[in-house]
Design an enzyme around this catalytic site. Structure first.
Site, PDB file in Angstrom:
ATOM      1  N   ASN A  33      -7.372  -2.329  14.589  1.00 15.32           N
ATOM      2  CA  ASN A  33      -8.762  -2.710  14.300  1.00 15.32           C
ATOM      3  C   ASN A  33      -8.831  -3.934  13.384  1.00 15.32           C
ATOM      4  O   ASN A  33      -9.866  -4.206  12.786  1.00 15.32           O
ATOM      5  CB  ASN A  33      -9.527  -1.531  13.689  1.00 15.32           C
ATOM      6  CG  ASN A  33      -8.898  -1.041  12.387  1.00 15.32           C
ATOM      7  OD1 ASN A  33      -7.982  -1.679  11.874  1.00 15.32           O
ATOM      8  ND2 ASN A  33      -9.385   0.063  11.863  1.00 15.32           N
ATOM      9  N   GLU A  43      -9.641  -1.534   5.683  1.00 17.93           N
ATOM     10  CA  GLU A  43     -10.255  -1.168   6.957  1.00 17.93           C
ATOM     11  C   GLU A  43     -11.531  -1.984   7.201  1.00 17.93           C
ATOM     12  O   GLU A  43     -12.095  -2.544   6.251  1.00 17.93           O
ATOM     13  CB  GLU A  43     -10.615   0.321   6.926  1.00 17.93           C
ATOM     14  CG  GLU A  43      -9.409   1.263   6.791  1.00 17.93           C
ATOM     15  CD  GLU A  43      -8.706   1.518   8.122  1.00 17.93           C
ATOM     16  OE1 GLU A  43      -8.690   0.630   9.000  1.00 17.93           O
ATOM     17  OE2 GLU A  43      -8.157   2.616   8.284  1.00 17.93           O
ATOM     18  N   HIS A  88      -7.117  -4.402  10.609  1.00 18.70           N
ATOM     19  CA  HIS A  88      -6.924  -4.188   9.172  1.00 18.70           C
ATOM     20  C   HIS A  88      -5.627  -4.825   8.691  1.00 18.70           C
ATOM     21  O   HIS A  88      -4.667  -4.975   9.453  1.00 18.70           O
ATOM     22  CB  HIS A  88      -7.032  -2.704   8.786  1.00 18.70           C
ATOM     23  CG  HIS A  88      -5.881  -1.822   9.153  1.00 18.70           C
ATOM     24  ND1 HIS A  88      -6.007  -0.706   9.949  1.00 18.70           N
ATOM     25  CD2 HIS A  88      -4.578  -1.861   8.798  1.00 18.70           C
ATOM     26  CE1 HIS A  88      -4.836  -0.100  10.062  1.00 18.70           C
ATOM     27  NE2 HIS A  88      -3.952  -0.793   9.382  1.00 18.70           N
ATOM     28  N   ASP A 140       0.815  -1.214   0.000  1.00 17.53           N
ATOM     29  CA  ASP A 140       0.000   0.000   0.000  1.00 17.53           C
ATOM     30  C   ASP A 140       0.851   1.268   0.000  1.00 17.53           C
ATOM     31  O   ASP A 140       2.075   1.202   0.154  1.00 17.53           O
ATOM     32  CB  ASP A 140      -0.955  -0.008   1.206  1.00 17.53           C
ATOM     33  CG  ASP A 140      -0.277  -0.384   2.522  1.00 17.53           C
ATOM     34  OD1 ASP A 140       0.959  -0.425   2.560  1.00 17.53           O
ATOM     35  OD2 ASP A 140      -0.992  -0.618   3.506  1.00 17.53           O
TER      36      ASP A 140
HETATM   37  C1  GLP Z   1      -0.475   0.595   8.474  1.00 15.80           C
HETATM   38  C2  GLP Z   1      -0.109  -0.303   7.294  1.00 15.80           C
HETATM   39  C3  GLP Z   1      -0.311  -1.759   7.629  1.00 15.80           C
HETATM   40  C4  GLP Z   1       0.340  -2.089   8.953  1.00 15.80           C
HETATM   41  C5  GLP Z   1      -0.276  -1.245  10.041  1.00 15.80           C
HETATM   42  C6  GLP Z   1       0.279  -1.536  11.412  1.00 15.80           C
HETATM   43  O1  GLP Z   1      -1.830   0.803   8.559  1.00 15.80           O
HETATM   44  N1  GLP Z   1      -0.859   0.032   6.134  1.00 15.80           N
HETATM   45  O2  GLP Z   1       0.240  -2.551   6.588  1.00 15.80           O
HETATM   46  O3  GLP Z   1       0.170  -3.458   9.250  1.00 15.80           O
HETATM   47  O4  GLP Z   1      -0.019   0.112   9.717  1.00 15.80           O
HETATM   48  O5  GLP Z   1       1.484  -0.871  11.585  1.00 15.80           O
HETATM   49  P1  GLP Z   1       2.472  -1.084  12.790  1.00 15.80           P
HETATM   50  O6  GLP Z   1       3.254  -2.302  12.454  1.00 15.80           O
HETATM   51  O7  GLP Z   1       3.321   0.160  12.797  1.00 15.80           O
HETATM   52  O8  GLP Z   1       1.653  -1.227  14.009  1.00 15.80           O
END
Ligand code: GLP
Length: 241
Positions: free
Chosen positions: A136, A143, A138, A67
Protein backbone atom coordinates in the site's frame (compact mmCIF):
# COMPACT_ATOMS: atom_id res chain seq x y z
CA UNK A 1 14.77 10.32 -7.95
CA UNK A 2 17.07 8.03 -9.91
CA UNK A 3 15.48 4.75 -10.98
CA UNK A 4 17.43 1.67 -12.05
CA UNK A 5 15.84 -1.57 -13.23
CA UNK A 6 17.65 -4.90 -13.02
CA UNK A 7 17.07 -8.38 -14.44
CA UNK A 8 16.83 -10.17 -11.14
CA UNK A 9 16.26 -9.85 -7.41
CA UNK A 10 19.89 -10.88 -6.89
CA UNK A 11 21.16 -8.00 -9.02
CA UNK A 12 19.01 -5.54 -7.07
CA UNK A 13 20.72 -6.88 -3.94
CA UNK A 14 24.18 -6.63 -5.49
CA UNK A 15 23.61 -3.06 -6.63
CA UNK A 16 22.29 -2.02 -3.22
CA UNK A 17 25.24 -3.68 -1.48
CA UNK A 18 27.63 -1.80 -3.80
CA UNK A 19 26.07 1.51 -2.74
CA UNK A 20 26.47 0.57 0.93
CA UNK A 21 30.04 -0.57 0.32
CA UNK A 22 30.87 2.73 -1.40
CA UNK A 23 29.33 4.68 1.48
CA UNK A 24 31.42 2.77 4.04
CA UNK A 25 34.56 3.19 1.98
CA UNK A 26 33.96 6.94 1.75
CA UNK A 27 33.10 7.20 5.45
CA UNK A 28 33.86 4.19 7.68
CA UNK A 29 31.99 5.94 10.51
CA UNK A 30 28.77 6.07 8.52
CA UNK A 31 25.38 5.99 10.22
CA UNK A 32 23.35 3.39 8.33
CA UNK A 33 19.56 3.27 8.33
CA UNK A 34 18.46 -0.35 7.92
CA UNK A 35 15.22 -2.08 6.99
CA UNK A 36 13.56 -5.44 7.46
CA UNK A 37 11.25 -7.53 5.27
CA UNK A 38 12.13 -10.01 2.53
CA UNK A 39 13.30 -7.38 0.04
CA UNK A 40 16.61 -6.38 1.72
CA UNK A 41 17.70 -9.99 2.40
CA UNK A 42 19.74 -10.32 -0.87
CA UNK A 43 21.39 -6.97 -0.06
CA UNK A 44 22.40 -8.24 3.38
CA UNK A 45 23.69 -11.50 1.88
CA UNK A 46 25.84 -9.53 -0.56
CA UNK A 47 27.12 -7.27 2.21
CA UNK A 48 28.09 -10.33 4.27
CA UNK A 49 29.94 -11.72 1.23
CA UNK A 50 31.76 -8.40 0.69
CA UNK A 51 32.69 -8.33 4.38
CA UNK A 52 34.02 -11.91 4.21
CA UNK A 53 36.12 -10.95 1.19
CA UNK A 54 37.58 -8.06 3.17
CA UNK A 55 35.99 -5.41 0.98
CA UNK A 56 33.65 -3.86 3.56
CA UNK A 57 34.40 -2.96 7.14
CA UNK A 58 31.59 -2.20 9.59
CA UNK A 59 33.81 -1.82 12.68
CA UNK A 60 33.26 1.93 12.99
CA UNK A 61 29.73 2.10 11.55
CA UNK A 62 26.50 2.57 13.46
CA UNK A 63 23.04 1.42 12.45
CA UNK A 64 19.49 2.48 13.21
CA UNK A 65 16.60 0.28 12.15
CA UNK A 66 13.33 1.70 10.94
CA UNK A 67 10.83 -0.10 13.09
CA UNK A 68 9.78 -2.90 15.42
CA UNK A 69 6.56 -4.68 16.38
CA UNK A 70 5.06 -3.65 19.72
CA UNK A 71 5.00 -6.52 22.18
CA UNK A 72 7.79 -8.65 20.67
CA UNK A 73 10.98 -9.08 22.71
CA UNK A 74 14.49 -9.31 21.25
CA UNK A 75 14.35 -13.09 21.62
CA UNK A 76 11.12 -13.45 19.63
CA UNK A 77 11.99 -15.00 16.26
CA UNK A 78 9.56 -12.65 14.48
CA UNK A 79 10.96 -9.47 16.07
CA UNK A 80 12.89 -7.20 13.79
CA UNK A 81 15.73 -7.17 16.34
CA UNK A 82 16.04 -10.94 15.92
CA UNK A 83 15.72 -10.68 12.12
CA UNK A 84 18.53 -8.12 11.85
CA UNK A 85 20.90 -10.22 13.94
CA UNK A 86 20.07 -13.38 12.05
CA UNK A 87 20.26 -11.79 8.59
CA UNK A 88 23.16 -9.37 9.06
CA UNK A 89 24.61 -8.29 12.40
CA UNK A 90 25.76 -11.76 13.55
CA UNK A 91 27.78 -12.16 10.34
CA UNK A 92 29.65 -8.84 10.14
CA UNK A 93 31.99 -6.88 12.39
CA UNK A 94 29.60 -4.14 13.48
CA UNK A 95 29.98 -3.42 17.23
CA UNK A 96 27.19 -4.85 19.40
CA UNK A 97 26.46 -1.46 20.97
CA UNK A 98 26.45 0.30 17.58
CA UNK A 99 23.24 -1.36 16.39
CA UNK A 100 19.90 0.15 17.31
CA UNK A 101 16.39 -1.15 16.85
CA UNK A 102 13.46 0.64 18.52
CA UNK A 103 12.16 -1.37 21.48
CA UNK A 104 8.81 -3.06 21.06
CA UNK A 105 8.76 -3.80 24.79
CA UNK A 106 9.19 -0.25 26.09
CA UNK A 107 7.32 0.58 29.31
CA UNK A 108 6.91 4.14 28.08
CA UNK A 109 6.58 4.33 24.29
CA UNK A 110 6.54 8.10 24.28
CA UNK A 111 9.96 8.16 25.96
CA UNK A 112 11.23 5.39 23.66
CA UNK A 113 10.21 7.36 20.54
CA UNK A 114 11.77 10.61 21.77
CA UNK A 115 14.92 8.77 22.86
CA UNK A 116 15.27 7.05 19.47
CA UNK A 117 15.03 10.34 17.56
CA UNK A 118 17.48 11.97 19.98
CA UNK A 119 19.97 9.12 19.55
CA UNK A 120 19.86 9.42 15.75
CA UNK A 121 20.36 13.17 16.00
CA UNK A 122 23.25 12.73 18.43
CA UNK A 123 24.88 10.25 16.01
CA UNK A 124 24.81 13.02 13.38
CA UNK A 125 21.81 11.78 11.38
CA UNK A 126 21.54 8.89 8.96
CA UNK A 127 23.96 8.93 6.01
CA UNK A 128 22.35 6.17 3.95
CA UNK A 129 18.81 4.93 4.57
CA UNK A 130 17.67 1.61 3.11
CA UNK A 131 13.91 1.22 2.50
CA UNK A 132 11.54 -1.44 1.28
CA UNK A 133 7.95 -0.61 0.43
CA UNK A 134 4.63 -2.08 1.48
CA UNK A 135 1.98 -3.06 -1.07
CA UNK A 136 0.00 0.00 0.00
CA UNK A 137 3.02 2.27 -0.43
CA UNK A 138 4.02 2.31 3.22
CA UNK A 139 7.61 2.94 4.24
CA UNK A 140 8.86 1.58 7.55
CA UNK A 141 5.43 1.22 9.23
CA UNK A 142 4.06 4.58 8.06
CA UNK A 143 0.69 3.44 6.80
CA UNK A 144 -1.60 5.39 4.42
CA UNK A 145 -2.91 8.31 6.44
CA UNK A 146 -4.26 11.84 6.30
CA UNK A 147 -0.79 13.30 6.95
CA UNK A 148 2.91 12.53 7.04
CA UNK A 149 4.27 11.98 10.55
CA UNK A 150 7.54 13.58 11.52
CA UNK A 151 9.32 11.59 14.22
CA UNK A 152 9.33 8.09 15.68
CA UNK A 153 5.85 7.11 16.83
CA UNK A 154 3.54 4.17 17.52
CA UNK A 155 1.10 3.11 14.81
CA UNK A 156 -1.78 0.71 14.34
CA UNK A 157 -1.10 -1.61 11.41
CA UNK A 158 -3.61 -1.86 8.58
CA UNK A 159 -5.36 -5.11 7.78
CA UNK A 160 -3.42 -5.36 4.48
CA UNK A 161 -0.04 -5.00 6.25
CA UNK A 162 -1.01 -7.58 8.87
CA UNK A 163 -2.05 -9.96 6.10
CA UNK A 164 1.15 -9.30 4.09
CA UNK A 165 3.36 -9.94 7.14
CA UNK A 166 1.35 -12.92 8.34
CA UNK A 167 3.68 -15.24 6.41
CA UNK A 168 6.38 -14.77 9.08
CA UNK A 169 4.04 -15.88 11.89
CA UNK A 170 2.24 -19.15 12.67
CA UNK A 171 -1.17 -17.52 12.29
CA UNK A 172 -2.67 -14.11 11.52
CA UNK A 173 -3.81 -13.56 15.10
CA UNK A 174 -0.17 -13.74 16.22
CA UNK A 175 0.82 -10.73 14.09
CA UNK A 176 1.08 -7.70 16.38
CA UNK A 177 -1.44 -4.99 15.57
CA UNK A 178 0.82 -2.11 16.60
CA UNK A 179 4.39 -1.11 15.82
CA UNK A 180 6.93 1.57 16.70
CA UNK A 181 8.30 3.24 13.59
CA UNK A 182 10.53 6.07 12.48
CA UNK A 183 8.38 8.80 10.95
CA UNK A 184 8.51 9.97 7.38
CA UNK A 185 10.22 13.14 8.59
CA UNK A 186 13.00 11.10 10.21
CA UNK A 187 13.39 9.05 7.02
CA UNK A 188 13.49 12.17 4.84
CA UNK A 189 16.25 13.61 7.03
CA UNK A 190 18.69 10.94 5.77
CA UNK A 191 21.36 12.31 3.44
CA UNK A 192 20.79 9.55 0.89
CA UNK A 193 17.88 7.12 0.53
CA UNK A 194 17.92 3.78 -1.25
CA UNK A 195 14.46 2.36 -1.99
CA UNK A 196 14.27 -1.29 -3.08
CA UNK A 197 11.29 -3.10 -4.55
CA UNK A 198 11.10 -6.52 -6.15
CA UNK A 199 8.23 -8.62 -7.42
CA UNK A 200 4.95 -8.03 -9.18
CA UNK A 201 3.05 -7.35 -5.95
CA UNK A 202 5.03 -4.11 -5.53
CA UNK A 203 4.35 -2.81 -9.06
CA UNK A 204 1.30 -0.71 -8.13
CA UNK A 205 2.97 0.80 -5.08
CA UNK A 206 6.00 1.71 -7.22
CA UNK A 207 3.82 3.21 -9.96
CA UNK A 208 1.92 5.30 -7.39
CA UNK A 209 5.18 6.35 -5.69
CA UNK A 210 6.92 7.39 -8.90
CA UNK A 211 4.05 8.66 -11.06
CA UNK A 212 1.08 9.37 -8.78
CA UNK A 213 0.25 12.34 -6.58
CA UNK A 214 2.49 13.13 -3.65
CA UNK A 215 0.08 12.15 -0.92
CA UNK A 216 0.14 10.61 2.56
CA UNK A 217 -2.21 7.96 1.15
CA UNK A 218 0.97 6.67 -0.58
CA UNK A 219 3.58 7.50 2.03
CA UNK A 220 6.53 6.62 -0.23
CA UNK A 221 5.45 9.29 -2.74
CA UNK A 222 7.08 11.97 -0.57
CA UNK A 223 10.47 10.50 -1.46
CA UNK A 224 10.15 12.38 -4.77
CA UNK A 225 10.82 15.60 -2.86
CA UNK A 226 14.12 14.30 -1.43
CA UNK A 227 17.24 15.46 -3.32
CA UNK A 228 19.13 12.15 -3.18
CA UNK A 229 16.99 9.05 -3.69
CA UNK A 230 18.00 5.98 -5.68
CA UNK A 231 15.29 3.41 -6.51
CA UNK A 232 16.45 -0.09 -7.41
CA UNK A 233 13.82 -2.36 -8.96
CA UNK A 234 13.55 -5.69 -10.67
CA UNK A 235 11.55 -5.90 -13.93
CA UNK A 236 8.38 -7.08 -12.16
CA UNK A 237 8.29 -4.20 -9.69
CA UNK A 238 8.97 -1.79 -12.57
CA UNK A 239 6.32 -3.32 -14.83
CA UNK A 240 3.77 -0.49 -14.45
CA UNK A 241 6.21 2.39 -14.98
C1 GLP B 1 7.13 -4.28 6.66
C2 GLP B 1 8.28 -3.35 7.07
C3 GLP B 1 8.70 -2.46 5.93
C4 GLP B 1 8.90 -3.28 4.67
C5 GLP B 1 7.62 -3.97 4.31
C6 GLP B 1 7.71 -4.78 3.04
O1 GLP B 1 5.92 -3.64 6.72
N1 GLP B 1 7.93 -2.56 8.20
O2 GLP B 1 9.89 -1.78 6.29
O3 GLP B 1 9.32 -2.44 3.61
O4 GLP B 1 7.29 -4.84 5.38
O5 GLP B 1 8.29 -6.01 3.30
P1 GLP B 1 8.76 -7.04 2.21
O6 GLP B 1 10.09 -6.57 1.75
O7 GLP B 1 8.84 -8.35 2.95
O8 GLP B 1 7.73 -7.05 1.15
Amino acid sequence: MEIKVFDSVQKVGQAAAMIFAAQLMKNPRSVLGLATGSTPIPTYQQLIALYQEGLVDFSQAQSYNLDEYCGLSHEHVCSYYYFMHEQLFDHINIAKDAVHVPSGMAQDFDAECKGYDAAIAKAGGVDLQLLGIGRNGHIAFNEPDACFTHGTHVVSLTKSTIQANRRFFDSEDQVPTRAITMGVGSIMAARQILLLATGEDKAEAIRDTVKGDITPQVQASILRTHPNVVVLLDREAASLL
